[in-house]
Design a protein around this motif. Sequence first.
Motif, PDB file in Angstrom:
ATOM      1  N   LEU A 151      16.778 -70.812 -26.725  1.00  0.00           N
ATOM      2  CA  LEU A 151      16.886 -71.607 -25.511  1.00  0.00           C
ATOM      3  C   LEU A 151      15.505 -72.101 -25.102  1.00  0.00           C
ATOM      4  CD1 LEU A 151      17.379 -69.212 -22.517  1.00  0.00           C
ATOM      5  CD2 LEU A 151      17.487 -68.393 -24.825  1.00  0.00           C
ATOM      6  N   ILE A 152      15.453 -72.998 -24.149  1.00  0.00           N
ATOM      7  CA  ILE A 152      14.173 -73.532 -23.661  1.00  0.00           C
ATOM      8  C   ILE A 152      13.451 -72.440 -22.897  1.00  0.00           C
ATOM      9  CG2 ILE A 152      13.113 -75.193 -22.065  1.00  0.00           C
ATOM     10  CD1 ILE A 152      14.099 -76.602 -24.485  1.00  0.00           C
ATOM     11  N   ILE A 179      22.314 -71.214 -30.779  1.00  0.00           N
ATOM     12  CA  ILE A 179      21.595 -72.039 -29.816  1.00  0.00           C
ATOM     13  C   ILE A 179      22.404 -72.147 -28.528  1.00  0.00           C
ATOM     14  CG2 ILE A 179      22.538 -74.208 -30.743  1.00  0.00           C
ATOM     15  CD1 ILE A 179      19.742 -75.449 -30.132  1.00  0.00           C
ATOM     16  N   ASP A 180      21.712 -72.017 -27.414  1.00  0.00           N
ATOM     17  CA  ASP A 180      22.310 -72.234 -26.096  1.00  0.00           C
ATOM     18  C   ASP A 180      22.302 -73.746 -25.885  1.00  0.00           C
ATOM     19  OD1 ASP A 180      22.800 -72.651 -23.395  1.00  0.00           O
ATOM     20  OD2 ASP A 180      21.550 -70.999 -22.732  1.00  0.00           O
ATOM     21  N   VAL A 181      23.414 -74.378 -26.129  1.00  0.00           N
ATOM     22  CA  VAL A 181      23.508 -75.837 -26.145  1.00  0.00           C
ATOM     23  C   VAL A 181      23.072 -76.449 -24.816  1.00  0.00           C
ATOM     24  CG1 VAL A 181      25.104 -77.781 -26.421  1.00  0.00           C
ATOM     25  CG2 VAL A 181      25.267 -75.807 -27.953  1.00  0.00           C
ATOM     26  N   ALA A 182      23.412 -75.829 -23.708  1.00  0.00           N
ATOM     27  CA  ALA A 182      23.076 -76.387 -22.390  1.00  0.00           C
ATOM     28  C   ALA A 182      21.568 -76.578 -22.216  1.00  0.00           C
ATOM     29  CB  ALA A 182      23.628 -75.495 -21.282  1.00  0.00           C
ATOM     30  N   SER A 183      20.766 -75.726 -22.861  1.00  0.00           N
ATOM     31  CA  SER A 183      19.317 -75.847 -22.761  1.00  0.00           C
ATOM     32  C   SER A 183      18.793 -77.140 -23.373  1.00  0.00           C
ATOM     33  CB  SER A 183      18.626 -74.671 -23.477  1.00  0.00           C
ATOM     34  OG  SER A 183      18.819 -73.482 -22.792  1.00  0.00           O
ATOM     35  N   PHE A 184      19.540 -77.703 -24.300  1.00  0.00           N
ATOM     36  CA  PHE A 184      19.048 -78.833 -25.082  1.00  0.00           C
ATOM     37  C   PHE A 184      19.883 -80.107 -24.942  1.00  0.00           C
ATOM     38  CE2 PHE A 184      17.891 -74.870 -27.097  1.00  0.00           C
ATOM     39  CZ  PHE A 184      16.525 -75.036 -27.302  1.00  0.00           C
ATOM     40  N   ASN A 193      23.186 -88.289 -33.170  1.00  0.00           N
ATOM     41  CA  ASN A 193      23.650 -87.855 -34.489  1.00  0.00           C
ATOM     42  C   ASN A 193      23.698 -86.337 -34.649  1.00  0.00           C
ATOM     43  OD1 ASN A 193      20.844 -87.733 -34.450  1.00  0.00           O
ATOM     44  ND2 ASN A 193      20.674 -88.055 -36.640  1.00  0.00           N
ATOM     45  N   SER A 194      23.222 -85.587 -33.682  1.00  0.00           N
ATOM     46  CA  SER A 194      23.290 -84.127 -33.750  1.00  0.00           C
ATOM     47  C   SER A 194      24.709 -83.683 -33.402  1.00  0.00           C
ATOM     48  CB  SER A 194      22.307 -83.495 -32.772  1.00  0.00           C
ATOM     49  OG  SER A 194      22.460 -82.093 -32.744  1.00  0.00           O
ATOM     50  N   GLU A 195      25.239 -82.749 -34.177  1.00  0.00           N
ATOM     51  CA  GLU A 195      26.595 -82.241 -33.939  1.00  0.00           C
ATOM     52  C   GLU A 195      26.636 -81.147 -32.877  1.00  0.00           C
ATOM     53  OE1 GLU A 195      29.161 -81.273 -37.339  1.00  0.00           O
ATOM     54  OE2 GLU A 195      27.615 -82.197 -38.585  1.00  0.00           O
ATOM     55  N   MET A 196      25.546 -80.921 -32.209  1.00  0.00           N
ATOM     56  CA  MET A 196      25.497 -79.841 -31.239  1.00  0.00           C
ATOM     57  C   MET A 196      26.507 -80.070 -30.127  1.00  0.00           C
ATOM     58  SD  MET A 196      22.270 -78.326 -29.122  1.00  0.00           S
ATOM     59  CE  MET A 196      21.141 -78.835 -30.368  1.00  0.00           C
TER      60      MET A 196
END
Length: 183
Positions: free
Chosen positions: A180-181, A128-133, A140-143
């Motif tokens: 990604l988004i 997952i492209d973390v910046a998108s989300f 609580n998400s560990e992202m």
Amino acid sequence: MNTPIKNQILSHKSWKDLEPKVNENLETYDSYYERIEKLNYSHIPKEVIHQWIFPLYNDQNSIKNYSWIDLSKVKFDLIEVKTSFFNDLSIIDDNKKMVNEYPINKFALWHRKFWEDNGTWEIPPIIIDVASFINEKPDNSEMNGKYQLIEGHNRLGTLKLLLKDGRIKIVEKHSVWVMLIED
């Protein structure tokens, strides 16, 4: 007045749409895929559905870290990344040991042949492209990090194991699915 429970996991409607049927007639992967394709989720690659959403739908780590995402608005790009990309890839806490201490006895013989012939995995992991989300991410998400591994922990563990071992030549680039988004 109803107050939300702190850290309660709220799954998005799109996640609920993708729930496999688990009644007395267990849904096969093929019938599952046909059903969800009709629900306008054909933008999610069949390979992603097969290795992540279908088998890990009820996995607590998938629920906690990703079920809040509106899957109707994502896209998946199949890209190639350098081997060094995986040095900075974020891994959720529950899976770090699996990736970083992958045991040689888990390296299946049928995988060995593919690795020997190709120097990489057969099926690309999902990242997952973390910046998108990041702006939507619940507490609580560990992202975290720039990119995070969603699925493919055994494959990444195998890659790290083989890099240390040195007996199989590893190629410089590896395919991954990146979520990604959608623009």
